[in-house]
Structures are given as C-alpha cells and as structure tokens.
Enzyme design. Structure first.
Site, mmCIF file in Angstrom:
data_model
loop_
_atom_site.group_PDB
_atom_site.id
_atom_site.type_symbol
_atom_site.label_atom_id
_atom_site.label_comp_id
_atom_site.label_asym_id
_atom_site.label_seq_id
_atom_site.Cartn_x
_atom_site.Cartn_y
_atom_site.Cartn_z
ATOM 1 C CG ASP A 152 -17.257 15.704 -13.146
ATOM 2 O OD1 ASP A 152 -16.416 16.400 -12.549
ATOM 3 O OD2 ASP A 152 -18.369 15.413 -12.648
ATOM 4 C CE LYS A 168 -15.729 17.216 -4.227
ATOM 5 N NZ LYS A 168 -16.414 16.436 -5.266
ATOM 6 C CG PHE A 227 -20.916 12.067 -7.332
ATOM 7 C CD1 PHE A 227 -22.109 11.695 -6.727
ATOM 8 C CD2 PHE A 227 -20.409 13.338 -7.092
ATOM 9 C CE1 PHE A 227 -22.787 12.585 -5.893
ATOM 10 C CE2 PHE A 227 -21.084 14.228 -6.263
ATOM 11 C CZ PHE A 227 -22.271 13.843 -5.661
HETATM 12 C C1 PLP Z 1 -17.844 16.582 -5.816
HETATM 13 C C2 PLP Z 1 -18.074 16.300 -7.237
HETATM 14 C C3 PLP Z 1 -19.083 16.965 -7.956
HETATM 15 C C4 PLP Z 1 -20.053 17.925 -7.293
HETATM 16 O O1 PLP Z 1 -19.397 19.076 -6.842
HETATM 17 P P1 PLP Z 1 -20.214 20.109 -5.907
HETATM 18 O O2 PLP Z 1 -19.260 21.257 -5.756
HETATM 19 O O3 PLP Z 1 -20.511 19.401 -4.625
HETATM 20 O O4 PLP Z 1 -21.441 20.481 -6.625
HETATM 21 C C5 PLP Z 1 -19.201 16.701 -9.309
HETATM 22 N N1 PLP Z 1 -18.373 15.839 -9.928
HETATM 23 C C6 PLP Z 1 -17.401 15.186 -9.263
HETATM 24 C C7 PLP Z 1 -16.509 14.261 -10.023
HETATM 25 C C8 PLP Z 1 -17.221 15.382 -7.904
HETATM 26 O O5 PLP Z 1 -16.273 14.709 -7.252
#
Ligand code: PLP
Length: 402
Positions: A225, A254, A140
């Site tokens: 990420d 986050k 994700f």
């Molecule tokens: C939540 C999340 C995102 C997206 O972050 P947003 O601030 O909602 O755009 C991207 N990568 C990972 C691993 C996430 O958990």
C-alpha cells in the site's frame, strides 16, 4: 488574485453546523486559496503548509502544470466511461509502469478503492480456498469496509462489526509472527512499506525482504500500500525502491494526481488478467481529468528534478529535527524518509499542532503523539527553514508551559 468578498470562517462554519455531517474534527478556519506551500484563509491570513492536502498535494497547492492540464481537459471532454479508449489513461498507465516494475494499472478514485481492488485481485488470483490476507498492527488502508477490516487498529472497528472476514493481523516488523500466521488459506500480505498514519514507522530492509521471501515460498501475493508513500514522496518514485524489494501489487492514490482525486492499483502483467472482465470496475476510475492530472504530476516531478529536491529537503528536515531533539526532552524519536517526517513526542501532540496553527504553520498529529509532516517536493529550502524554525520555537516553548 485578490480574495473577493468571501464569507468569513465563522459564517462558513455556521453553514457546516447546520448542513454537513460532523464526522470530521475541523479547525475553525475556512481556506480559500493556495499557491505552492502557502495557503490563505477567508480572513486573508497566510499559512505555510507542511501538510498540504493531507499528503495529496505533493507538488504544493495548484501546481501550474496540473492546473493547465485540468483546465484544458475540462473544456475538451470531462468524462467518458471505461467502455471507450482514451489516450490520456493509457499514457498515465505507461508512465506509472515505466517508473515502477513494468506493471499494468487499474484506475479508481481513492486509496481505499485501490486497496479494495488489490484485495479482490488477491482472492481472484489465488486458488479458491485461499482468501486470507495478512496485514499489520498500526497499519492504515482506508475506510470502506474491506479496507477498514484490513486496517489493524481496533479504534477504527468500534461498532462496525462484523468486519469482512479473512484478515489476520501481525505486529509490524515481526517476520516470525507473519510466518506463523501463514496457512493453506492465505492469499496475500498487504503492507505499507512505511506506516504513515501509524506514525511514520520505517521498517528494516530485512523485514520487507523477509516478507518477499515468505510470499515466494508460499505462493502469496506481496501487496504494498503506497497510497501515502508513492509517487515521489520518499525521494524515490515508490518507497519499495528504497528497500530492494519488488511487490506483486502496489496501490496508489493521495498524491497520484497532484491534488485531483485519483487512485490506481498496479500489478505485474502475469497477474493482471486475474482481474478479469466483469469482476471489478470504478465508474470514474481513470477519467480524463484525473488522467491528465496524473500525467502532469509525473511529468512535473521528472522535468523539475523533484526526486533530487526531495532528497535534499529531507536532509534539511532530518538535520534540523535531530538537532532539535538534542535540545528538547519532548522529542522521543525523529523518523525521516524522504518527505515523510515523523516526530514522536513524549507528550500529546495536539496542543503543538494548535500552537503551530496560531503561528501560521500547518502540521499534523497522528497516533496521539507523533507530529507528522508531509511537505511538498517543491518546497524551497528557505521555506523549510522558516517552518522548521517556527516548529522549533513551539517545541522549545511548549503550549502548556506558556
Ligand atoms: C490515506 C491512506 C489510505 C486511504 O486513502 P483514501 O483516498 O482516503 O481512501 C489508504 N492507505 C494509506 C497508506 C493511506 O495513507
């Protein structure tokens, strides 16, 4: 702080039904205030929050140092664009660099934006014919079209095509598949060092090390990420530090600013100039409020020894849940690294989230059957035990059988 006369949850919900696009599934509860790992609704009911802010509130609700830094900053200077220098943004970048691999930062406002900057950097840094990025099934990366295209989950693509070209997907954990996907057009590998939304999937050290080797052998950028795993969540500053692998690029958001919106992309100093002037920007990126909140977040973690606290809490969660697994046939697997906690069930998870809510405990379910907890680093052991006991009761007395 007394809750003044606020509209009740049903009244707030009625306004939403009329004026807010219904693209989220929401619980019928209006939250009005929070403190640490507790949050209160409009009816004055208190909840113990094991999923504060969807992982954003790593220091719980309204951490005092963050509150103070933001209050000071809004009275002094709310926003200035990136055509000027500001002390706090530099300080923030320095702290992130010192806690990680000595990189340089680009600031933005969210996780998806951080990943967009990484995607652009990968294309800019590598020769022109290289544009493909390998990402992983179950991953994700966010909701903008680039990050959605990077997210190898068909359910998030339905009706959105055509997607951004150049993303190729491999099974998470399968090094051989990754090796087979690399060709002369590949620029980078983008991977979560632990898949969060994908169900708290913790890979082997060999997998992440193997990706590093493949990147080194093929001149690719290794991009982690760490939007969900970053900034202390796993008991280390960054998840990569558990695996003995250093990425070339790391994205954060986050929890980065203790609950204030903020994102960042870090990369090594020798790669950073590829994001050359004029090629990328974020109007609000690194703004003074986010920067002060970001600095206060990192300082709080260091000063209050919260990495250690997270490790201890992690043991409490793991021990309790593994014991619970012995007692409940509903639990297929317990996956814990630091304060990323996943409980894979043999049945649908949503009824358990609902049952916990009714008992005053907030948790999450992802991928249909994985209960996910992202508790705050400053949760007390007593609070952890209180919530775990509630969760245990719910799992031993499943909602459908009551
Ligand atoms: C939540 C999340 C995102 C997206 O972050 P947003 O601030 O909602 O755009 C991207 N990568 C990972 C691993 C996430 O958990």
């Amino acid at each position: 702080m007394a809750t003044k006369s606020v509209p009740n949850s049903a009244e707030v919900q009625a306004v939403f039904e009329r004026y807010v696009i219904p693209n989220y599934g929401r619980f019928p509860v209006s939250l009005v205030r929070g403190e640490g790992s507790f949050v209160w609704d409009a009816e004055g009911r208190r909840y113990l929050d094991f999923f504060p802010g969807w992982g954003c509130n790593l220091l719980g609700h309204c951490p005092p140092k963050v509150v103070q830094a933001v209050q000071e900053q809004v009275a002094q200077l709310i926003h200035v664009p990136n055509t000027w220098y500001m002390e706090s943004q530099g300080e923030w970048a320095r702290l992130l660099s010192e806690h990680s691999f000595g990189g340089q930062a680009f600031f933005c406002n969210s996780g998806t934006e951080a990943n967009e900057s990484a995607i652009k950097l990968a294309r800019l840094h590598t020769p022109k014919e290289r544009y493909k990025i390998i990402t992983f099934q179950g991953g994700f990366h966010g909701r903008t079209l680039g990050s959605t295209s990077a997210t190898a989950q068909p359910k998030y693509h339905e009706g959105l095509g055509p997607l951004v070209a150049g993303f190729v997907y491999a099974p998470y954990g399968d090094l051989e598949a990754v090796g087979n996907l690399i060709d002369e057009e590949t620029a980078a590998i983008l991977v979560e060092p632990i898949q969060g939304e994908g169900g708290v999937r913790i890979p082997s050290q060999e997998f992440l090390k193997g990706l590093r080797t493949l990147c080194d052998e093929n001149d690719l950028l290794l991009m982690f990420d760490e939007v969900q795993t970053g900034c202390g969540r796993t008991g280390e500053w960054f998840a990569y530090q558990h695996f003995g692998v250093i990425p070339d690029v790391m994205t954060l958001a986050k929890s980065l600013c203790g609950g204030i919106a903020g994102g960042a992309m870090l990369t090594k100093p020798e790669i950073a100039p590829s994001l050359r002037p004029g090629m990328h920007a974020a109007t609000f990126g690194g703004n003074p409020i986010a920067a002060r909140a970001g600095v206060a977040t990192l300082e709080t973690i260091a000063e209050e020894n919260l990495l250690q606290q997270a490790k201890e809490l992690s043991k409490t969660f793991e021990t309790f849940l593994k014991q619970l697994q012995q007692e409940s046939s509903l639990i297929a697997e317990v996956r814990v690294l630091g304060l990323m906690v996943g409980l894979e069930l043999t049945v649908e998870g949503a009824p358990f989230v609902q049952a916990c809510l009714e008992k005053g405990l907030l948790i999450n379910c992802t991928q249909g059957n994985v209960l996910r907890l992202l508790p705050a680093m400053n949760l007390s052991i007593e609070q952890a035990e209180e919530g775990l006991t509630l969760l245990g009761d719910v799992l031993k007395n499943p909602p459908s059988s009551r």
